[in-house]
Design a protein around this motif. Structure first.
Motif, PDB file in Angstrom:
ATOM      1  N   LEU A 862       0.838  -1.209   0.000  1.00  0.00           N
ATOM      2  CA  LEU A 862       0.000   0.000   0.000  1.00  0.00           C
ATOM      3  C   LEU A 862       0.872   1.259   0.000  1.00  0.00           C
ATOM      4  CD1 LEU A 862      -2.785  -1.112   2.520  1.00  0.00           C
ATOM      5  CD2 LEU A 862      -2.935  -0.986   0.029  1.00  0.00           C
ATOM      6  N   SER A 863       1.943   1.234   0.788  1.00  0.00           N
ATOM      7  CA  SER A 863       2.853   2.396   0.810  1.00  0.00           C
ATOM      8  C   SER A 863       3.536   2.578  -0.547  1.00  0.00           C
ATOM      9  CB  SER A 863       3.916   2.208   1.892  1.00  0.00           C
ATOM     10  OG  SER A 863       3.317   2.076   3.161  1.00  0.00           O
ATOM     11  N   LYS A 865       2.238   1.765  -3.439  1.00  0.00           N
ATOM     12  CA  LYS A 865       1.239   2.337  -4.341  1.00  0.00           C
ATOM     13  C   LYS A 865       1.108   3.839  -4.143  1.00  0.00           C
ATOM     14  CE  LYS A 865      -1.767  -1.692  -5.054  1.00  0.00           C
ATOM     15  NZ  LYS A 865      -3.143  -2.214  -4.853  1.00  0.00           N
ATOM     16  N   ASP A 866       1.042   4.262  -2.844  1.00  0.00           N
ATOM     17  CA  ASP A 866       0.926   5.703  -2.582  1.00  0.00           C
ATOM     18  C   ASP A 866       2.144   6.464  -3.112  1.00  0.00           C
ATOM     19  OD1 ASP A 866      -1.462   5.149  -1.338  1.00  0.00           O
ATOM     20  OD2 ASP A 866      -0.566   5.028   0.669  1.00  0.00           O
ATOM     21  N   ARG A 869       2.049   6.654  -6.857  1.00  0.00           N
ATOM     22  CA  ARG A 869       1.071   7.650  -7.310  1.00  0.00           C
ATOM     23  C   ARG A 869       1.672   9.060  -7.227  1.00  0.00           C
ATOM     24  NH1 ARG A 869      -2.384   6.502  -3.882  1.00  0.00           N
ATOM     25  NH2 ARG A 869      -3.224   4.697  -4.995  1.00  0.00           N
ATOM     26  N   ASP A 870       2.392   9.333  -6.138  1.00  0.00           N
ATOM     27  CA  ASP A 870       3.044  10.647  -6.019  1.00  0.00           C
ATOM     28  C   ASP A 870       4.091  10.853  -7.116  1.00  0.00           C
ATOM     29  OD1 ASP A 870       1.496  11.123  -3.835  1.00  0.00           O
ATOM     30  OD2 ASP A 870       3.075  10.641  -2.364  1.00  0.00           O
ATOM     31  N   SER A 944      10.776   1.613  -6.194  1.00  0.00           N
ATOM     32  CA  SER A 944       9.883   2.737  -5.907  1.00  0.00           C
ATOM     33  C   SER A 944      10.658   3.975  -5.505  1.00  0.00           C
ATOM     34  CB  SER A 944       8.905   2.345  -4.784  1.00  0.00           C
ATOM     35  OG  SER A 944       8.148   1.219  -5.153  1.00  0.00           O
ATOM     36  N   SER A 952       9.747  13.180   0.544  1.00  0.00           N
ATOM     37  CA  SER A 952       8.339  12.745   0.454  1.00  0.00           C
ATOM     38  C   SER A 952       7.934  11.971   1.712  1.00  0.00           C
ATOM     39  CB  SER A 952       8.167  11.872  -0.790  1.00  0.00           C
ATOM     40  OG  SER A 952       6.863  11.349  -0.825  1.00  0.00           O
ATOM     41  N   ASN A 954       5.411   9.821   1.856  1.00  0.00           N
ATOM     42  CA  ASN A 954       5.127   8.440   1.455  1.00  0.00           C
ATOM     43  C   ASN A 954       6.403   7.617   1.372  1.00  0.00           C
ATOM     44  OD1 ASN A 954       2.306   8.703   1.213  1.00  0.00           O
ATOM     45  ND2 ASN A 954       2.505   9.615  -0.830  1.00  0.00           N
ATOM     46  N   ARG A 957       7.178   6.579   4.874  1.00  0.00           N
ATOM     47  CA  ARG A 957       6.296   5.488   5.281  1.00  0.00           C
ATOM     48  C   ARG A 957       6.689   4.180   4.609  1.00  0.00           C
ATOM     49  NH1 ARG A 957       2.533   9.753   5.157  1.00  0.00           N
ATOM     50  NH2 ARG A 957       1.962   9.324   2.982  1.00  0.00           N
TER      51      ARG A 957
END
Length: 1049
Positions: A862-863, A865-866, A869-870, A944, A952, A954, A957
């Motif tokens: 999930l992290s 993906k976030d 997206r950024d 990533s 950032s 994200n 995280r």
């Protein structure tokens, strides 16, 4: 030595004066000649005999001195003609040796005197040539050599017998004529060929396996080779210098035969010199030079400075019985006194007693003082002769010592002279080489200055032509303007002439009308006048009738008078009208005359203007023709300049392609690598440039004035792109398998050849239109197809699918993690229902740690993906999400690969945990799966984090989630290890009941098992290493690792 000579010269003159009566008046010259001939005959017979030993040097030297004393060889040949040379081969061989020495060191007239016996020597050579072995064959070869030597010196009298000449004398021998040098070189080749034949004949007749050089027979055969070595060294040196001189004057093709013959003789001479230098016989008599490893390169003029003249050094002779002095004292001093035996001298005393003065029987005393004077003179002369003999003996010993010292000094000086000559030749060669380089530099500088001046003149001419063209253009514009003005003036004059002509026609019409009106008025007036005359006559008649009837007709008088007045008024009115008509007619005639004059003036001015217009038009036409011719010349020059520009561009393109082909052949290029993707892009760019080149060529053929710039740009750009394609293709071939690399390398070279062929066609105006680029295009297409085959498989995806694939893989990873968590929960419930005790506790602990790991992976996904997206939102700009993924395809493919690895690892770990819970699996598999999941998540984090902003939230995280996954993985490993230790049964090692032999046997079995396990462990580690290497290679091919990324975000 001078004192000795003076003493020798003084003795013969003093003795005959005192003893002339005792010698009986013998001629001293005849005695001297007889003694000389006798000594020469003795020396010749001692030197030339049938004993198979080497000729002694002192006898040969006596013969040589005899030729200088005689200034010829008559005495020598007189003695030789008495020898049986044709019947004894050894005798003939030694004769050849002595004769060779005389030709080299004897008087120059020896050669002339010996030419009379040339035919006899030739017959003797043919006679000995019938023998195939022994001295006979050698004598035949030696006689041919001597005949060749005599003929050479007769043809070239400037060469001395010992062949020692300076470079200046060598140039004078050829008289600075290349034809003479050419013929002289051929004669030296023949001369040296005979020398080499004798060399080879002697060596082939000896048994070289034994020490033949220390035997008398061997030395007899080897001794003449010293003269051959001396001659050969000079001939080789002169041949090299003459060949360099010939190559500086004649083309290399003309002298190919000379070079081939020199190469053959060089190899033979080098081998023979080397073999001779190893013989013990030559080591103490002569120092043989060694020739260079490779023959001189006559095609390079500077190689003359590298040539070292071979110098043969003959060391000073040691004093030995064989090297004793040639001339004895009795031969040097001729006292002209015959030697009387002692018995004759004492015969008088035996018969008549002693010759004392007080002896009564001394009859000699009868002459008194005269007899005593003669005795005293004889005694004095005898003492003087004895003193002179002693002095001569001392001088002889001193001269012998001085001669030995001088010979040693001469040898040293000759060696130094040879070295100095070599150094001077080397310095001369270097100076000539430097002079040649200086001349080349000067010529290059002059050429550069000349080219610079020519370029300046061309630029000045171009500027002058441009200014002249501008002036001509302005003049042409002015002439066109003047021509247009003249045309307008001509049209205006023509119009005016037309108007004047129309006016003249109109005036003519008016004139004709006026004339008609005048005629009509005259006719009317005449008619009226006639009518009036008729009426007047009628009135006169009526008046007469009235006068006749006046009386009778008085009543009608008043009416008659009244009508007469009316008629008078009418006549006056008619006269007035007539006068007006005449005035108007005169006015019209005056106007008509003025119009005629104006018409004449207009016609004359029009004719003059027409003539001037014609002349100006002719001048303008001439100027226009001249300008057109100049324009045509300038246009032809401009066309030639455009073609020259195109030729220069084509030649530069050829150099670019040739440089590219040369680079791929350079061994240093092997370290260069490239990617198939980049090669495909270069091929596509080259194909696009080929289209532009075809279009520019067609446009140039249609209009060579405006299309040359586009064609030049297209040619140079196409050459650069094709050259880059060649280099990149060769670099790509270094990264692919051998068979594909060879095919790609051949295609690249074929591409270069086709490109050069196309440029060759474009260099000629006749073949420019027919230049076909289809072959080059097909070759480029083949290279592009090969590059497409070599591209990584990950690039086969369509660009539009990348974005969807990322979303799909991330969703699949999340689904796989959710599915794994669900299965673990089911396995936990099932274990609680089935198992109990320690096994249930172990299973619960393992499954709980696996559940924690799945939850940590889920958070990580999930992290990721976030953060992804950024990254997409911050980096795509105005583009869409799919376009961003396409633009960053390498990063996208890495992200996809990491997602797949995470999902696959979760699935495999759940399967391993299921088997462990069921008791069918291994705890090690579960630990390996945990480590694999940790590595996959690390790859996902790295993929990533590549394009993420370091500040950032994200990203932070994601890093925190990564640490959570690491901790969860460690928990899985720890729980698995503890569970394994609880479940596995531990044997209690009880060895109390075992004997010593059994323990020893168990110990050996344990050692064997330990060694087997260690071997298997080593093999498995090697296999693991190979698997990891293969995995890295496959991953690199599929993910495109190592290829250059154009940008990072």
């Amino acid at each position: 030595m001078d004192r000795v000579k003076s003493s020798i010269q003084q003795v013969p003159n003093a003795i005959p004066k005192a003893l002339i009566r005792r010698t009986g008046g013998a001629n001293s010259l005849e005695l001297e000649k007889e003694n000389f001939e006798r000594s020469q005959a003795v020396s010749i017979n001692k030197a030339i005999n049938t004993q198979e030993v080497a000729v002694k040097e002192k006898h040969a030297r006596t013969c040589i001195l005899g030729t200088h004393h005689e200034k010829g060889a008559h005495t020598f040949w007189a003695a030789i003609n008495r020898l049986p040379l044709s019947s004894n081969a050894v005798l003939c061989w030694k004769f050849c040796h002595v004769f060779h020495k005389l030709l080299r060191d004897g008087h120059p007239n020896v050669i002339k005197d010996s030419m009379r016996n040339k035919s006899d020597l030739m017959d003797m050579s043919r006679m000995w040539g019938h023998l195939s072995e022994g001295y006979g064959k050698l004598c035949s070869v030696y006689l041919k050599l001597l005949i060749t030597k005599m003929e050479f010196h007769v043809k070239n009298p400037r060469f001395p017998g010992n062949l020692q000449m300076s470079n200046r004398q060598l140039d004078e021998a050829g008289e600075n004529d290349v034809n003479n040098f050419f013929q002289l070189t051929v004669e030296m080749f023949d001369y040296l060929e005979c020398e080499l034949n004798l060399f080879l004949g002697v060596f082939s007749s000896l048994d070289m396996s034994r020490s033949v050089s220390v035997t008398a027979a061997g030395q007899c055969r080897l001794a003449p080779l010293i003269q051959v070595i001396l001659d050969s060294s000079h001939l080789y040196d002169y041949t090299v210098k003459l060949l360099f001189k010939l190559h500086s004057c004649l083309p290399a093709e003309t002298l190919q035969g000379h070079r081939d013959r020199f190469q053959e003789q060089f190899k033979k001479l080098k081998s023979l010199f080397y073999r001779s230098s190893n013989l013990q016989y030559f080591k103490r008599l002569i120092q043989i030079p060694q020739l260079p490893e490779n023959p001189p390169n006559f095609l390079r003029a500077s190689a003359l400075s590298e040539h070292i003249s071979p110098v043969v050094v003959i060391p000073a002779e040691a004093s030995s019985p064989e090297t004793e002095h040639m001339v004895e004292t009795e031969d040097l001093v001729d006292t002209d006194i015959p030697v009387l035996p002692a018995a004759v001298e004492t015969k008088f005393d035996d018969l008549f007693g002693t010759s004392a003065a007080n002896d009564p029987f001394n009859f000699s005393g009868q002459n008194g003082l005269r007899k005593d004077d003669k005795d005293r003179m004889i005694e004095q002369l005898t003492r003087e002769i004895q003193a002179l003999k002693e002095e001569l003996e001392s001088f002889r010993l001193e001269s012998g010592r001085l001669c030995g010292a001088l010979r040693g000094r001469v040898s040293e000086l000759e060696a130094e002279l040879a070295e100095q000559s070599h150094l001077s030749m080397q310095a001369l060669g270097e100076s000539e080489f430097l002079k040649a380089e200086l001349d080349d530099l000067r010529r290059a500088r002059q050429d550069t200055e000349k080219e610079q001046r020519t370029l300046t003149e061309i630029e000045k001419k171009a500027q002058a032509n441009e200014q002249r063209y501008t002036k001509l253009k302005e003049k042409y514009s002015e002439l066109v303007q003047n021509h247009a003005d003249l045309l307008r003036k001509n049209a205006e004059v023509t119009r005016q002439m037309t108007v004047a002509q129309a006016a003249q026609d109109e005036v003519e019409v008016v004139r004709r009308e006026m004339q008609e009106k005048v005629k009509a008025a005259q006719e009317v007036a005449q008619k009226q006048e006639q009518q009036q005359l008729e009426e007047l006559q009628g009135l006169h008649r009526e008046l007469a009738s009235s006068r006749t009837e006046l009386d009778t007709l008085k009543t009608s008088v008043a009416s008659s008078q009244q009508s007469s007045e009316e008629l008078t008024c009418q006549v006056s009115a008619l006269e007035t009208q007539r006068a007006e008509l005449a005035d108007s007619l005169a006015q019209k005639e005056a106007e008509l005359a003025g119009a005629g004059e104006e018409l004449g003036r207009v016609q004359s001015s029009l004719a003059s203007e027409r003539e001037s217009g014609v002349k100006m038009a002719e001048a303008l036409q001439n100027q226009l023709n001249e300008k057109e011719s100049r324009e045509q010349a300038l246009e032809s020059q401009l066309v030639a300049a455009r073609w020259a520009t195109l030729q220069g561009a084509v030649e530069e393109a050829e150099r670019i392609l040739q440089d590219s082909l040369a680079q791929i052949e350079d061994p240093a290029h092997i370290s260069c690598t490239s990617s198939a993707d980049y090669l495909a892009s270069r091929c596509q760019a080259s194909l696009s440039c080929m289209d532009r080149l075809q279009t520019a060529r067609d446009f140039y053929l249609a209009d060579n004035t405006a299309g040359v710039c586009d064609l030049v740009r297209a040619v140079t750009q196409c050459a650069h792109l094709v050259g880059d394609t060649i280099i990149q293709g060769s670099a790509t071939s270094h990264m692919v398998p051998v068979d594909q690399a060879d095919a790609l390398s051949d295609s690249v070279k074929a591409c270069g050849s086709e490109a050069l062929a196309l440029l060759v066609q474009m260099k000629q105006q006749e073949s420019l239109a027919g230049a076909d680029s289809a072959q080059l295009r097909s070759t480029l297409l083949g290279i592009q197809a090969t590059a497409e085959k070599l591209r990584p498989r990950g690039l086969e995806l369509q660009q539009g699918e990348l974005g969807d694939l990322v979303e799909q893989e991330m969703a699949a990873t999340s689904a796989a993690v959710e599915s794994a968590a669900t299965r673990i929960e089911e396995m936990l419930n099932k274990s609680r229902a089935v198992d109990s005790g320690v096994k249930m506790e172990v299973n619960e602990r393992i499954l709980a740690s696996c559940t924690d790991l799945m939850q940590a992976i889920k958070v990580l996904v999930l992290s990721s993906k976030d953060l992804q997206r950024d990254i997409v939102e911050s980096g795509r700009g105005a583009a869409s999400t799919k376009e961003f993924y396409v633009k960053n395809s390498r990063w996208t493919e890495g992200l996809i690969s990491a997602s797949k690895a995470v999902g696959w690892g979760a699935t495999v770990m759940v399967d391993a945990a299921d088997l462990v819970v069921q008791g069918k699996g291994k705890y090690e598999e579960l630990m390996v799966c945990s480590h694999e999941i940790a590595a996959s998540t690390a790859q996902l984090v790295a993929a990533s984090k590549v394009k993420a902003d370091k500040d950032s939230g994200n990203l932070k995280r994601l890093q925190q989630a990564s640490r959570g996954v690491t901790q969860a993985t460690a928990g899985v490993v720890a729980s698995t290890k503890s569970g394994k230790s609880q479940i596995e049964e531990k044997d209690t090692m009880d060895f109390s009941s075992m004997t010593l032999t059994q323990i020893k046997r168990q110990e050996m079995d344990s050692q064997v098992q330990v060694l087997e396990l260690e071997t298997r462990l080593q093999k498995e580690r090697e296999r693991l290493g190979e698997l990891r290497k293969k995995h890295y290679e496959l991953a690199g091919v599929s993910e495109g690792w190592g290829e250059q990324e154009e940008g990072t975000g």
